[in-house]
Design an enzyme around this catalytic site. Structure first.
Site, short mmCIF file in Angstrom:
data_model
loop_
_atom_site.label_atom_id
_atom_site.label_comp_id
_atom_site.label_asym_id
_atom_site.label_seq_id
_atom_site.Cartn_x
_atom_site.Cartn_y
_atom_site.Cartn_z
N ASP A 1 4.67 -3.87 10.34
CA ASP A 1 5.20 -3.59 11.20
C ASP A 1 5.73 -5.10 12.17
OD1 ASP A 1 4.73 -0.63 10.98
OD2 ASP A 1 2.59 -0.95 11.38
N SER B 1 0.81 -1.40 -0.35
CA SER B 1 0.41 -0.19 -0.24
C SER B 1 0.56 1.95 0.04
CB SER B 1 -0.80 0.19 1.80
OG SER B 1 -1.50 0.88 1.90
N HIS C 1 5.85 4.84 9.86
CA HIS C 1 5.20 4.16 11.23
C HIS C 1 5.65 4.06 12.61
CE1 HIS C 1 1.98 3.40 14.11
NE2 HIS C 1 2.22 1.70 14.07
#
Ligand code: NAD
Ligand code: MG
Length: 332
Positions: free
Chosen positions: A85, A29, A110
């Site tokens: 992640d 993404s 992130h």
């Protein structure tokens, strides 16, 4: 309250990125959007994506020659980790740390792995975050339309003295300074992101919708009607709030609906609910949530898979699939 400083086009200098090879790890993404926007901003980009699977094929279709993570890292002056992640810690240990150039830039979208110490970068690296506040397809589409999704930036390590300017330059290269850039820290971004998705966006909203739906169905109302009232209309309300806050929404709904909002809202979100929100925040900050998620992945996700299956079996999902199949304007 003091207003946070926002950074725009003139606050960022793309020249800082010239003559640097930027490796985008992961063509998902975020990865595909970053890689394409950086390339269209005239920068030198390498894509790492493991072979097999749709994203590898998409990378090839988009004109890249994807390489392994280790290969990309060896060639790069800047490594942006856009992998899921939960795998970043392992990939860091095995493929990034042994190969990254001294003094390189290490960046993230992130803060999870830095905040929860799954990645402990060496002190020679600049460690920064550029986190678009939107999904990848929006980051790409807005860029193509000369618009931009707002971004958060953060500096964890400023080894070479220019870390913040580099983060701003990268944000500009993916379109972020058009939408506006806000500075945060890895801790603030990570903790608020996890809190938002758990309490409001995903955890809270899904259970609110489903509980309302089931209450109506158990009381004997038609499931199709309950679906429209408790799920379908959420989007209409959220669009109004998104465009103009609660005030715009309240102007647009009937006064009866607004009166009901004041009478019943606080009966649903009670003082006890708020206490629970604080406990969830405590679990995020203490690392309890992160450790649970990392352990869940080590164990091949028994709880995650069971819950996902149960949600998919809910009545609201079946009713919704049937109704949506006739709503031809809803994108597949
Ligand atoms: P994603 O799952 O869409 O894409 C990850 C890509 O990495 C996939 O193409 C996958 O095949 C590849 N991959 C997985 N394991 C790999 C490995 N071991 N080696 C090589 N490639 C591997 O991920 P995403 O949603 O783009 O998230 C990437 C980062 O961006 C995360 O840190 C996430 O928190 C952050 N982020 C995501 C969004 C979003 O909207 N999706 C928004 C802001 C920030
Ligand atoms: Mg989030």
């Amino acid at each position: 309250m003091a207003e946070a400083k926002m950074y725009y086009e003139n606050d960022a200098d793309l020249n800082l990125l010239e003559n640097r090879t930027i490796a985008v790890l992961g063509y998902g993404s975020q990865g595909h959007a970053h890689a394409l926007n950086l390339k269209d901003s005239g920068l030198n980009v390498i894509v790492a994506q493991r072979p097999g699977g749709n994203n590898y094929n998409k990378a090839i279709e988009d004109g890249w020659k994807p390489v392994s993570v280790a290969e990309a890292v060896k060639q790069a002056d800047w490594v942006n980790i856009l992998l899921p992640d939960e795998v970043q810690g392992k990939v860091w240990q095995e493929d990034i740390k042994p190969n990254i150039k001294k003094g390189a830039v290490l960046s993230f979208a992130h803060g999870f792995n830095i905040r929860f110490k799954q990645i402990i970068p060496t002190s020679d690296l600049d460690v920064i975050m550029i986190a678009p506040k939107g999904p990848g397809h929006l980051v790409r589409r807005q860029y193509e339309e000369n618009k931009g999704v707002p971004c958060l930036i953060a500096v964890e390590q400023n080894a070479n003295g220019k870390a913040k300017d580099l983060a701003l330059a990268y944000a500009k290269a993916i379109g972020g300074t058009i939408g506006g850039v806000l500075e945060t820290t890895f801790a603030e971004e990570t903790e608020t992101d996890l809190f938002g998705e758990q309490v409001v966006l995903c955890g809270g909203l899904v259970e609110l919708i489903n509980s309302g739906f089931e209450t109506l169905v158990e009381a004997g109302y038609q499931p199709e009607i309950a679906y429209f009232e408790c799920l379908h209309e959420v989007k209409l309300i959220v669009d109004l709030i998104f465009e103009g806050g609660f005030s715009k929404m309240n102007c647009s709904i009937s006064d009866t609906a607004e009166y009901g909002e004041y009478v019943s809202g606080k009966r649903i979100i009670t003082e006890d609910t708020r206490k629970e929100m604080k406990k969830i925040l405590d679990d995020i900050r203490s690392g309890k949530f992160a450790n649970g998620w990392l352990k869940e992945n080590k164990d091949s996700r028994p709880f995650f898979n069971k819950e996902r299956k149960e949600v998919s079996k809910r009545t609201i999902e079946k009713v919704g699939a049937r109704l949506r199949s006739k709503m031809l304007w809803i994108k597949k």
